[in-house]
Design a protein around this motif. Structure first.
Motif, short mmCIF file in Angstrom:
data_model
loop_
_atom_site.label_atom_id
_atom_site.label_comp_id
_atom_site.label_asym_id
_atom_site.label_seq_id
_atom_site.Cartn_x
_atom_site.Cartn_y
_atom_site.Cartn_z
N PRO A 441 -6.10 51.96 84.94
CA PRO A 441 -4.96 52.70 85.50
C PRO A 441 -5.09 54.19 85.25
O PRO A 441 -5.68 54.63 84.26
CB PRO A 441 -3.75 52.12 84.74
N CYS A 442 -4.54 54.97 86.16
CA CYS A 442 -4.51 56.41 85.96
C CYS A 442 -3.44 56.75 84.93
O CYS A 442 -2.79 55.88 84.39
CB CYS A 442 -4.24 57.12 87.28
N GLY A 443 -3.26 58.04 84.69
CA GLY A 443 -2.24 58.45 83.73
C GLY A 443 -2.81 59.02 82.46
O GLY A 443 -2.18 58.94 81.40
N GLY A 444 -4.02 59.62 82.51
CA GLY A 444 -4.58 60.27 81.34
C GLY A 444 -5.03 59.27 80.29
O GLY A 444 -5.26 58.10 80.56
N MET A 447 -2.92 56.17 79.95
CA MET A 447 -2.93 55.28 81.12
C MET A 447 -1.53 54.80 81.48
O MET A 447 -1.29 53.62 81.72
CB MET A 447 -3.87 54.10 80.89
N LEU A 448 -0.58 55.74 81.51
CA LEU A 448 0.80 55.43 81.84
C LEU A 448 1.22 56.23 83.06
O LEU A 448 0.88 57.42 83.17
CB LEU A 448 1.73 55.78 80.68
N PRO A 449 1.97 55.64 83.99
CA PRO A 449 2.45 56.40 85.15
C PRO A 449 3.49 57.41 84.74
O PRO A 449 4.19 57.25 83.74
CB PRO A 449 3.07 55.31 86.05
N GLU A 450 3.58 58.48 85.50
CA GLU A 450 4.60 59.48 85.25
C GLU A 450 5.98 58.92 85.60
O GLU A 450 6.15 58.28 86.64
CB GLU A 450 4.35 60.75 86.07
N VAL A 451 6.95 59.17 84.74
CA VAL A 451 8.30 58.66 84.98
C VAL A 451 8.88 59.22 86.26
O VAL A 451 9.65 58.57 86.96
CB VAL A 451 9.21 58.99 83.78
N THR A 452 8.48 60.45 86.61
CA THR A 452 9.04 61.10 87.80
C THR A 452 8.65 60.37 89.08
O THR A 452 9.26 60.57 90.11
CB THR A 452 8.58 62.56 87.87
N LYS A 453 7.62 59.53 89.03
CA LYS A 453 7.18 58.81 90.22
C LYS A 453 8.00 57.54 90.46
O LYS A 453 7.78 56.85 91.44
CB LYS A 453 5.70 58.45 90.09
#
Length: 595
Positions: A441-444, A447-453
């Motif tokens: 997964p992406c997210g640095g 590997m966590l999605p941005e909350v703003t998305k």
């Protein structure tokens, strides 16, 4: 209003002491055990323990795999409010661990002698190692069950009991060490027996765990699902098993090379350096242990803000501790060597520079340890296993052998520093390539999605009633902006206001400053409202309407909310109340087709 990390930081400080106590007890027991053996039986006996380490690691490998993997899976399932599945993981992990350890115990009459001969390299060392290995074979069922209970208790609201188990076990271990070695002259067998008896006594904490009202994990038999649960625990625990296996293989190769080519004295000095790594683990293991204890629950709840806040704090505390330890090793290596019975002569002169060199590996060891623990916790065992294999074998062994040929014992310690740093570089590159190709997964690095998305409103409020009103108004604005019907918005606002007001009125004792975390998410045709607080335990599911002064039964706000919500759940995880309410979206009416 914005989300803050107050609750997470507060939870870190509540969990950090039990975690540090557990790691200190476990690693201090190992380190002091070596000190006692070195001072009473001599440095060569301490070296024999180090030579036996591959066998001990192999015996403990199933326990650590099922304990760490099973606890990680159970934490995420608790965060997802799947109590039945979490209980199943708990049950089959205990059963599988017990069965495997009993099989090992049955081999006690046959294997210890052969293993001691193959590992020691000479008769003197083999004679010291054999009784130590034999007692560990016979006692592995006790250690296995103790390790399993410790990790699951930590994941299930009871970190104090998990740490107490290790404190008792190692306190008894060290006391019996002196008694068995000095009074009864039991030799190496006495050193191993004291460990087994210590863990057996430490399991008294399990009684208190089963009697606790806050226990979420229940023993349950799911015959059809047992194999699947074992696979889940084993898969999540692969990094732990790989770490243990790689450590065992590394010990076999490196120890054998040192004792055969550099001699017994060099092996004794190297065993002190190996104990130095245990001291580093003693300093940071409890802090990094917060990752599996807390992050698994947060990941299951999709609280990505909380995970980032947790990781940042864990790394800050870990590096503060390791910097102090590095300074200690650079300034006082003579004192550290003396703790292990090396007080003078050529052996001391060999030991001082090696301890100073090995200390620089701590800086990189911390980050590798953090990454392994974190990726295993968020159920990315593949990435965690790669780091484990690189750090534990694929990088360190060739570097060590080259260093030994090139520089002797100093080269072994230099290789430890370089291999830890090189492992970080390789794992970062591997993760970035995997993210670029879609394997991870992406997210640095987290590997966590941005909350703003996400379609999510995530914020915290202080325990003041006026903040509840502001919160409700902010929720109404969010609902309007996202096209939520006024009727649904009012129902959600009512639930939010009622639960938060109840927490503020009855959840906290005293006038201390406290925060409540609220998350409102639009997902999969539902509106999901999660409210988290660290007040006194209160389960709305068990709420009963109270009689008013007139004697009539009143329909309270919570009872009303339970009726209007599609789903209403409660969990007490991380010693926090988690109230989760779901309201299904009503389907939009279909348009009448013409003709």
């Amino acid at each position: 209003m914005e989300r803050n990390a107050y609750l997470i930081h507060k939870k870190i400080h509540q969990y950090i002491l039990p975690g540090v106590l557990m790691t200190v007890a476990m690693q201090l027991g190992n380190v002091v055990d070596g000190m006692i053996v070195g001072n009473i039986l001599g440095p060569k006996a301490m070296a024999a323990i180090e030579l036996s380490m591959p066998v001990l690691l192999f015996l403990q490998m199933p326990a650590l795999m099922l304990a760490m993997g099973g606890a990680a899976e159970a934490s995420v399932l608790l965060g997802k409010r799947k109590l039945k599945e979490a209980g199943g993981i708990f049950t089959v992990s205990l059963a599988a661990g017990g069965a495997i350890s009993l099989l090992f115990a049955l081999l006690t009459p046959f294997l210890p002698g052969m293993l001691a001969d193959s590992l020691a390299g000479n008769e003197q060392m083999a004679a010291l190692a054999e009784p130590y290995i034999a007692v560990n074979f016979g006692g592995i069922p006790v250690l296995t069950i103790a390790i399993l209970f410790c990790y699951f208790m930590n994941a299930d609201n009871h970190p104090q009991l998990g740490s107490t188990l290790f404190v008792i076990a190692n306190g008894v271990n060290l006391t019996l060490d002196i008694l068995f070695l000095k009074v009864f002259n039991m030799g190496m067998a006495g050193s191993a027996l004291s460990t087994v008896v210590g863990y057996l006594v430490g399991m008294v904490t399990v009684i208190f765990y089963f009697r606790s009202e806050n226990r979420m994990l229940k023993l349950s038999v799911h015959t059809r699902q047992s194999l699947r649960y074992v696979k889940m625990a084993a898969k999540a625990g692969v990094p732990s098993a790989a770490f243990t296996l790689m450590s065992a293989l590394e010990s076999v190769i490196v120890n054998s090379a040192i004792v055969r080519f550099l001699g017994n004295d060099a092996m004794a000095v190297y065993s002190v350096c190996a104990n130095a790594v245990l001291i580093a683990e003693l300093c940071v293991g409890g802090v990094i242990g917060l990752i599996p204890n807390i992050a698994g629950i947060l990941y299951g709840e999709r609280d990505y803000y909380g995970i980032r806040a947790l990781c940042k704090k864990v790394l800050a505390y870990s590096y503060f501790a390791i910097a102090a330890l590095l300074l200690l090793f650079l300034l006082f290596p003579r004192w550290i060597a003396a703790l292990f019975g090396i007080t003078g002569g050529q052996m001391l002169e060999m030991c001082i520079p090696q301890l100073r060199i090995i200390a620089f590996s701590f800086l990189f060891y911390v980050y590798n340890k953090f990454l392994m623990s974190y990726y295993q916790t968020i159920l990315q065992p593949g990435l965690s296993t790669v780091i484990t294999v690189l750090q534990g074998f694929a990088v360190v062994v060739p570097f060590t052998l080259v260093g030994m040929v090139w520089m002797g014992l100093p080269g072994v310690c230099v290789a430890a520093v370089i291999s830890e740093a090189f492992t970080i570089l390789l794992c970062v590159l591997y993760r970035m390539v995997g993210q670029h190709t879609g394997r991870f997964p992406c997210g640095g690095r987290y590997m966590l999605p941005e909350v703003t998305k996400e379609t999510c409103l995530d914020f915290s409020i202080e325990n003041h009633l006026e903040d509840v009103i502001k919160l409700r108004d902010a929720l109404f604005v969010f609902c309007e902006e996202n096209g939520i019907r006024e009727k649904d918005a009012k129902l959600i606002g009512l639930a939010l206001e009622e639960i938060c007001a109840n927490i503020i009125r009855y959840g906290y004792r005293g006038n201390n400053r406290n925060f409540i975390d609220i998350s409102f998410t639009i997902q999969d045709g539902s509106y999901l409202l999660r409210i988290r607080d660290d007040g006194v335990p209160f389960n709305p599911m068990e709420y009963q309407a109270q009689e008013e002064e007139s004697g009539k039964i009143a329909l309270g706000g919570i009872a009303l909310i339970r009726k209007i919500m599609s789903d209403f759940q409660y969990l007490r995880v991380l010693n926090m109340n988690n109230t989760i309410m779901e309201l299904k979206m009503e389907p939009k009416p279909e348009r009448m087709q013409e003709g």
